[in-house]
Design a protein around this motif. Structure first.
Motif, short mmCIF file in Angstrom:
data_model
loop_
_atom_site.label_atom_id
_atom_site.label_comp_id
_atom_site.label_asym_id
_atom_site.label_seq_id
_atom_site.Cartn_x
_atom_site.Cartn_y
_atom_site.Cartn_z
N GLY A 1 19.54 106.19 68.32
CA GLY A 1 20.25 106.48 69.57
C GLY A 1 21.60 105.80 69.70
N SER B 1 18.73 105.20 61.47
CA SER B 1 19.18 106.55 61.81
C SER B 1 18.26 107.16 62.87
N THR C 1 24.68 106.58 68.42
CA THR C 1 25.77 107.51 68.73
C THR C 1 25.62 108.05 70.15
N PHE D 1 17.45 115.13 75.53
CA PHE D 1 18.07 116.37 75.07
C PHE D 1 17.05 117.48 75.10
N ALA E 1 16.20 110.50 73.71
CA ALA E 1 16.97 109.77 72.71
C ALA E 1 17.21 108.33 73.16
N1 LIG Z 1 22.53 117.18 71.18
C1 LIG Z 1 21.32 116.79 70.80
N2 LIG Z 1 20.28 117.59 70.96
C2 LIG Z 1 19.04 117.22 70.58
N3 LIG Z 1 18.77 116.03 70.03
C3 LIG Z 1 19.77 115.17 69.84
C4 LIG Z 1 21.10 115.51 70.20
N4 LIG Z 1 21.90 114.46 69.89
C5 LIG Z 1 21.10 113.52 69.36
N5 LIG Z 1 19.82 113.96 69.33
C6 LIG Z 1 18.67 113.19 68.84
O1 LIG Z 1 18.69 111.95 69.44
C7 LIG Z 1 18.33 110.95 68.51
C8 LIG Z 1 19.39 109.90 68.46
O2 LIG Z 1 20.52 110.44 67.87
P1 LIG Z 1 21.80 109.60 67.54
O3 LIG Z 1 22.80 110.53 66.95
O4 LIG Z 1 22.21 108.88 68.76
O5 LIG Z 1 21.27 108.62 66.44
P2 LIG Z 1 22.05 107.49 65.65
O6 LIG Z 1 21.38 106.22 65.96
O7 LIG Z 1 23.50 107.60 65.90
O8 LIG Z 1 21.71 107.89 64.16
P3 LIG Z 1 22.64 107.86 62.88
O9 LIG Z 1 22.58 106.47 62.38
O10 LIG Z 1 21.99 108.81 61.94
O11 LIG Z 1 23.99 108.28 63.30
C9 LIG Z 1 18.12 111.63 67.17
O12 LIG Z 1 16.75 111.80 66.96
C10 LIG Z 1 18.78 112.95 67.35
O13 LIG Z 1 18.11 113.95 66.64
#
Ligand SMILES: Nc1ncnc2c1ncn2[C@@H]1O[C@H](COP(=O)(O)OP(=O)(O)OP(=O)(O)O)[C@@H](O)[C@H]1O
Ligand SMILES: [Mg+2]
Lengths: 238, 391
Positions: free
Chosen positions: A48, A45, A50, A16, A25
């Motif tokens: 990655g 959290s 999501t 990103f 990510a």
């Molecule tokens: N659109 C974006 N722009 C910049 N960074 C992003 C974007 N989307 C996600 N990230 C970053 O990518 C990383 C992974 O994010 P993601 O949402 O996939 O985490 P996750 O495992 O789903 O976490 P959670 O359990 O909090 O939902 C995080 O550090 C987040 O800040």
């Protein structure tokens, strides 16, 4: 067997733009998910989960590598093709339910069928079937604000399942639910997985969800840390 | 499209009060615009029909030198009634009118006026010329109420009339007002006195002379007559169209302001919707909509305000507009100062074209105003929309 694979991910990288630089990510994901799996992406959290689910759901694009979902290479789809893949083959379940608040339960569940141009009588039957699966046939005329969180998530499951998609992606589906409701919806999904052979992929760090998974894919800082298959189905039933 | 309409309908109804506020504002514009335009076309209709009834008939022949805006030409702008006109005149389908400049002295103050000699038996114009048939010691004359008001004359008043005959010799006589009519047509009233044609011809020493020939029928063929210029009803009422067009420009500003207010409300709603409903937008996309389709959905949703407004307008506007058409709209100001044919009470006339064009214009404007903010959706990142994080 290649044909039994619903998802094939090779060397997936997702970056990103952040300020002037980039944030990685997902970094070198390789993953194959077969038809009918009940798998979960598990990780802290920011690991990655999501991001990976969104790419598989064709809501986002890979930066590098290939992601093939139901024979379609996500990176090469245009917006219409991606929309069509979601419309015809994918179901989504969100942490915050994302129901249409001004529509009734029936209308919410009916929505994917309207997009697919089912006839009125077909829709009627399919919606009632789906509400039957989740045990909400008595709430057809209610609107989401009148339902409990657990009921809302069951409506969302019915909406995701009504068209009998090949693949359902559920991002933290229990995060807003109490234990009893969490178990209820997990049992519902497990049952649908077995009866309809629908593939489920979760993103979660909820122990309750993890205990139901048949496959646990641990993510850490954008890569797969561990990939465990459970060979003892229905091991945990509280 | 059908699905989008269904969804938009549900969403709007679901939005409740916010929708109805917009709809009421918009429907108010509908009704006011249709009403005002109706008043204008009612005025146009009334002005033309009053002019036809009181002043110009079905059209006129003018003596070639006659120029109503230049009284100095009046001394030369008459001629013997042409042979071609005689049979129509005998049948009563054409009336010669002689126009002469003269002065009257009501309350001792001189006032320059036009004297029109007209056949008391005529039936083309609504003027009460029968009242010119009364035998009095003075010449009978009828005037319009605007004239009566300006010169403070009432029925039975006697006033001195002074004129120059064809040789330029001054002469004077008394005229008596035998009737006062009210026509709403300034050209037929202001500074106009009607007396019997034969009396005026005698006074002027111009037997058989006329300045204009007013005919009854618009439809029949009106041949060229040498020395006379044919003025059709359309030409003679052109001025009404021009004035109404000019007045309509002023009204357009009002329409614009009304529409602007309604459009601001819709625009605001759309911007707010798109901001507040990001998750919903993301959900539509996750369920299989393309972003373009969501743009379409929001555009239809915004545009539907106009459809609702049209229905609401029909509910309360139709009775109002119909009632107005029946009782008319009485203007608060004195219309005799208006400078053109206008009644104190105007009866709006609504044509289908007027209603349809107003609805189409409002619908079209609403669609554009709904579309412009919705374009933003096309640039949204679906995953960010789903998280509801966009600013
Ligand atoms: N659109 C974006 N722009 C910049 N960074 C992003 C974007 N989307 C996600 N990230 C970053 O990518 C990383 C992974 O994010 P993601 O949402 O996939 O985490 P996750 O495992 O789903 O976490 P959670 O359990 O909090 O939902 C995080 O550090 C987040 O800040
Ligand atoms: Mg997440």
């Amino acid at each position: 067997m290649e044909n039994n694979n619903i998802i094939t991910i090779q060397n997936l990288v997702k970056r990103f733009p952040v300020g002037k630089g980039e944030f990685t990510a997902l970094n070198g994901i390789n993953l194959v998910i077969g038809k009918g799996e009940f798998a979960g992406l598990i990780g802290p959290s920011g690991s990655g989960k999501t991001t990976l689910l969104n790419i598989v759901g064709s809501l986002d694009m890979p930066t590098e590598g290939t992601v093939t979902v139901l024979g379609k290479s996500i990176g090469t789809l245009n917006t219409r093709e991606a929309a069509r893949l979601r419309k015809e083959n994918l179901g989504f379940i969100f942490q915050s339910y994302n129901l249409l608040a001004v529509h009734t339960v029936f209308e919410n569940v009916e929505f994917p069928l309207l997009l697919l141009n089912f006839s009125k009588s077909e829709r009627q039957k399919m919606v009632m079937d789906a509400l039957e699966w989740v045990g909400l046939t008595d709430k057809v005329k209610s609107k989401p604000p009148q339902l409990s969180g657990g009921q809302c998530q069951r409506v969302a499951i019915a909406r995701a399942m009504v068209k009998k998609p090949s693949l359902v992606l559920a991002d933290e589906p229990t995060a807003n639910l109490d234990a009893a409701n969490s178990h209820h919806i997990l049992q519902t999904m497990e049952k649908l997985n077995q009866e309809l052979k629908t593939t489920f992929i979760f993103a979660t760090h909820d122990e309750k969800v993890i205990s139901y998974l048949h496959r646990k894919i641990y993510l850490l800082d954008g890569h797969i840390d561990k990939d465990e298959r459970m060979h003892h189905d229905k091991k945990t039933k509280p | 499209m059908k699905l989008a309409i269904k969804l938009a309908y549900r969403n709007l109804i679901g939005a409740g009060l916010r929708t109805w506020l917009n709809v009421v504002v918009l429907s108010f514009s509908f009704v006011v615009i249709i009403w005002l335009k109706g008043v204008m076309s009612g005025w146009d209709y009334q002005a033309k029909s009053d002019m036809t009834k009181w002043d110009i008939g079905g059209g006129q022949y003018w003596h070639q030198a006659y120029d109503p805006f230049d009284p100095l030409t009046l001394t030369d702008s008459h001629d013997s009634i042409p042979k071609e006109a005689l049979s129509a005149i005998r049948k009563g389908d054409m009336e010669p009118i002689l126009i002469v400049q003269a002065s009257i002295y009501p309350q001792g103050r001189m006032q320059t006026i036009m004297v029109k000699g007209i056949n008391p038996q005529q039936t083309i114009l609504k003027l009460p010329t029968k009242k010119l048939d009364t035998i009095t010691e003075a010449i009978p004359a009828i005037i319009g109420s605007m004239m009566a008001k300006n010169s403070k004359l009432t029925i039975g008043d006697m006033v001195t009339l002074r004129w120059r005959d064809m040789h330029g010799t001054f002469d004077a006589t008394d005229i008596v007002i035998t009737d006062i009519f009210s026509s709403n047509v300034p050209a037929a009233e202001i500074s106009q006195i009607y007396i019997p044609l034969d009396r005026l011809q005698q006074m002027m020493l111009l037997p058989e002379a006329a300045t204009i020939l007013t005919f009854r029928n618009t439809e029949t063929d009106h041949p060229q007559i040498n020395g006379w210029v044919l003025k059709t009803k359309k030409e003679l009422t052109q001025q009404v169209d021009d004035i109404i067009k000019a007045k309509s420009v002023g009204q357009s500003i009002l329409y614009f302001v009304l529409l602007l207010l309604a459009m601001l409300a819709i625009f605001d709603t759309q911007v707010l919707s798109i901001f507040r409903r990001q998750k919903e937008i993301g959900t539509y996309i996750a369920l299989g909509y393309t972003r373009q389709q969501v743009v379409g959905l929001f555009t239809i949703e915004g545009s539907m305000h106009a459809v609702f407004a049209a229905l609401v307008s029909a509910a309360y506007g139709m009775p109002f507009l119909a009632w107005q058409a029946k009782v008319g709209w009485t203007m608060p100001l004195d219309t005799s100062e208006f400078g053109m044919a206008i009644a104190q009470t105007l009866y709006p006339v609504y044509s289908l074209g007027l209603v349809v064009s107003t609805i189409l214009i409002v619908l079209f404007t609403t669609a554009i105003v709904s579309y412009l903010p919705s374009r933003k959706i096309a640039k949204m990142n679906p995953t960010e929309a789903l998280r509801g994080k966009l600013q």
